[in-house]
Design an enzyme around this catalytic site. Structure first.
Site, PDB file in Angstrom:
ATOM      1  N   ASN A   1       0.873  -1.181   0.000  1.00  0.00           N
ATOM      2  CA  ASN A   1       0.000   0.000   0.000  1.00  0.00           C
ATOM      3  C   ASN A   1       0.904   1.223   0.000  1.00  0.00           C
ATOM      4  O   ASN A   1       1.490   1.568   1.025  1.00  0.00           O
ATOM      5  CB  ASN A   1      -0.901  -0.014   1.247  1.00  0.00           C
ATOM      6  N   TRP A   2       1.013   1.839  -1.163  1.00  0.00           N
ATOM      7  CA  TRP A   2       1.939   2.982  -1.288  1.00  0.00           C
ATOM      8  C   TRP A   2       1.386   4.237  -0.616  1.00  0.00           C
ATOM      9  O   TRP A   2       2.092   5.222  -0.479  1.00  0.00           O
ATOM     10  CB  TRP A   2       2.201   3.275  -2.757  1.00  0.00           C
ATOM     11  N   LYS A   3       0.131   4.223  -0.247  1.00  0.00           N
ATOM     12  CA  LYS A   3      -0.530   5.405   0.337  1.00  0.00           C
ATOM     13  C   LYS A   3      -0.318   6.614  -0.604  1.00  0.00           C
ATOM     14  O   LYS A   3      -0.249   6.439  -1.804  1.00  0.00           O
ATOM     15  CB  LYS A   3      -0.019   5.672   1.745  1.00  0.00           C
TER      16      LYS A   3
ATOM     17  N   HIS B   1      -9.671   1.116   4.440  1.00  0.00           N
ATOM     18  CA  HIS B   1      -8.414   1.275   5.182  1.00  0.00           C
ATOM     19  C   HIS B   1      -8.671   2.192   6.378  1.00  0.00           C
ATOM     20  O   HIS B   1      -9.465   3.130   6.302  1.00  0.00           O
ATOM     21  CB  HIS B   1      -7.338   1.874   4.263  1.00  0.00           C
TER      22      HIS B   1
ATOM     23  N   GLU C   1      -5.799  -5.296  10.173  1.00  0.00           N
ATOM     24  CA  GLU C   1      -4.801  -4.256  10.430  1.00  0.00           C
ATOM     25  C   GLU C   1      -5.113  -3.554  11.749  1.00  0.00           C
ATOM     26  O   GLU C   1      -5.923  -2.615  11.777  1.00  0.00           O
ATOM     27  CB  GLU C   1      -4.821  -3.224   9.294  1.00  0.00           C
TER      28      GLU C   1
ATOM     29  N   GLY D   1       1.977   1.967  10.710  1.00  0.00           N
ATOM     30  CA  GLY D   1       2.924   3.086  10.618  1.00  0.00           C
ATOM     31  C   GLY D   1       3.607   3.435  11.924  1.00  0.00           C
ATOM     32  O   GLY D   1       4.239   4.484  12.037  1.00  0.00           O
TER      33      GLY D   1
ATOM     34  N   GLY E   1       2.602  -1.263   4.268  1.00  0.00           N
ATOM     35  CA  GLY E   1       2.642   0.165   3.951  1.00  0.00           C
ATOM     36  C   GLY E   1       4.066   0.641   3.755  1.00  0.00           C
ATOM     37  O   GLY E   1       4.645   0.504   2.669  1.00  0.00           O
ATOM     38  N   GLY E   2       4.656   1.186   4.805  1.00  0.00           N
ATOM     39  CA  GLY E   2       5.973   1.821   4.723  1.00  0.00           C
ATOM     40  C   GLY E   2       7.025   0.984   4.006  1.00  0.00           C
ATOM     41  O   GLY E   2       7.770   1.494   3.152  1.00  0.00           O
TER      42      GLY E   2
ATOM     43  N   GLU F   1      -7.057   4.543   7.536  1.00  0.00           N
ATOM     44  CA  GLU F   1      -6.818   5.968   7.281  1.00  0.00           C
ATOM     45  C   GLU F   1      -8.019   6.592   6.588  1.00  0.00           C
ATOM     46  O   GLU F   1      -8.336   7.772   6.802  1.00  0.00           O
ATOM     47  CB  GLU F   1      -5.529   6.141   6.455  1.00  0.00           C
TER      48      GLU F   1
ATOM     49  N   SER G   1       3.034  -2.429  10.185  1.00  0.00           N
ATOM     50  CA  SER G   1       4.479  -2.372  10.438  1.00  0.00           C
ATOM     51  C   SER G   1       5.204  -3.672  10.106  1.00  0.00           C
ATOM     52  O   SER G   1       6.171  -4.038  10.787  1.00  0.00           O
ATOM     53  CB  SER G   1       4.760  -1.957  11.887  1.00  0.00           C
TER      54      SER G   1
END
Ligand code: PEP
Length: 258
Positions: free
Chosen positions: A19-21, A104, A176, A182, A243-244, A106, A222
């Protein structure tokens, strides 16, 4: 009592999605895909790059002929209309997108997406042949209160409300925990497994053991190259939403975790 066909875990193919966000311009996307593609294309798992809308054409072009799929990070719940700034499922489908992240945390937190809307989006995505990656997960407060399982069961039930068994089987659920996204603090493998098992159980209650055994459930929060194997080797965890670490060379190691 109705006999339900069972299916062994071994038949579920792992799926690892990045997930590149809201990261990577099209030219940066090109560089990242160039770096990740060789190792991701030979992975045993299904690999998906969930990129920002503007990077979708670049990603599709660069990944043509590869085994890596392209996903979006959101979709609107209607086909078209006066919804300024939104993107619909037919638009994504026509481009060649295969997966879409829905719900998601976010989006739930910053864009007030509630469970009922998540359900509408899942239905719309499936109507147009997109595979939803549906995110569920508890806050730190909910975990401390001991209501994680109840909360995630309810989120899962509402997300899948009114979805036929054959459609449900194709959906990917991403567990999640919000406190792990994150933050650098991933859930312990046994914590993640406990909730993923509970999700599979509620799917079995809503449908049957066949649907439950077929549905792929990811862990996200994470994940790093160092933690992926232990998490993804849990019996009810069928890969991850990352993600990251999906923006770095680490992602190539994560998809080849075994
Ligand atoms: C995510 O965005 O879905 C996620 C899991 O992020 P991170 O891996 O950075 O925690």
């Amino acid at each position: 009592m109705r006999q339900c066909k069972t299916m062994s875990k071994a038949t579920r193919k792992k799926i690892i999605a990045g997930n590149w966000k809201m990261n990577m311009t099209p030219s940066q996307a090109r560089d990242l895909i160039n770096m990740l593609k060789p190792a991701c294309d030979t992975a045993e798992s299904d690999v998906v790059f969930c990129v920002p809308y503007v990077d979708i054409p670049v990603a599709l072009d660069m990944l043509k002929g590869s085994k890596i799929s392209v996903g979006a990070q959101n979709v609107h719940c209607r086909d078209n209309g006066a919804y300024t700034g939104e993107i619909s499922a037919p638009m994504l489908k026509e481009l060649g997108v295969k997966y879409v992240i829905i719900g998601h945390s976010e989006r739930r937190q910053f864009f007030a997406e509630a469970d009922a809307l998540v359900n509408m989006k899942i239905k719309k995505a499936m109507e147009h042949g997109l595979i939803p990656i549906v995110c569920v997960g508890e806050t730190l407060e909910q975990r401390k209160q001991g209501i994680t399982i109840d909360f995630v069961r309810t989120q899962t039930k509402i997300a899948l409300m009114g979805i036929a068994p054959d459609d449900a089987k194709q959906i990917v659920i991403a567990y999640e925990p919000i406190w792990a996204i994150g933050t650098g603090e991933n859930a312990k493998p046994e914590q993640a497994e406990e909730v993923c098992r509970a999700i599979r159980q509620v799917i079995g209650e809503m449908y049957d053991t066949n649907v439950a055994a077929n549905m792929r459930i990811q862990y996200g929060g994470s994940v790093t190259a160092a933690t992926a194997a232990e998490l993804f080797n849990q019996p009810n965890i069928d890969g991850g939403l990352v993600g990251g670490a999906s923006l770095k060379a680490d992602f190539a190691e994560i998809v080849n975790y075994s």
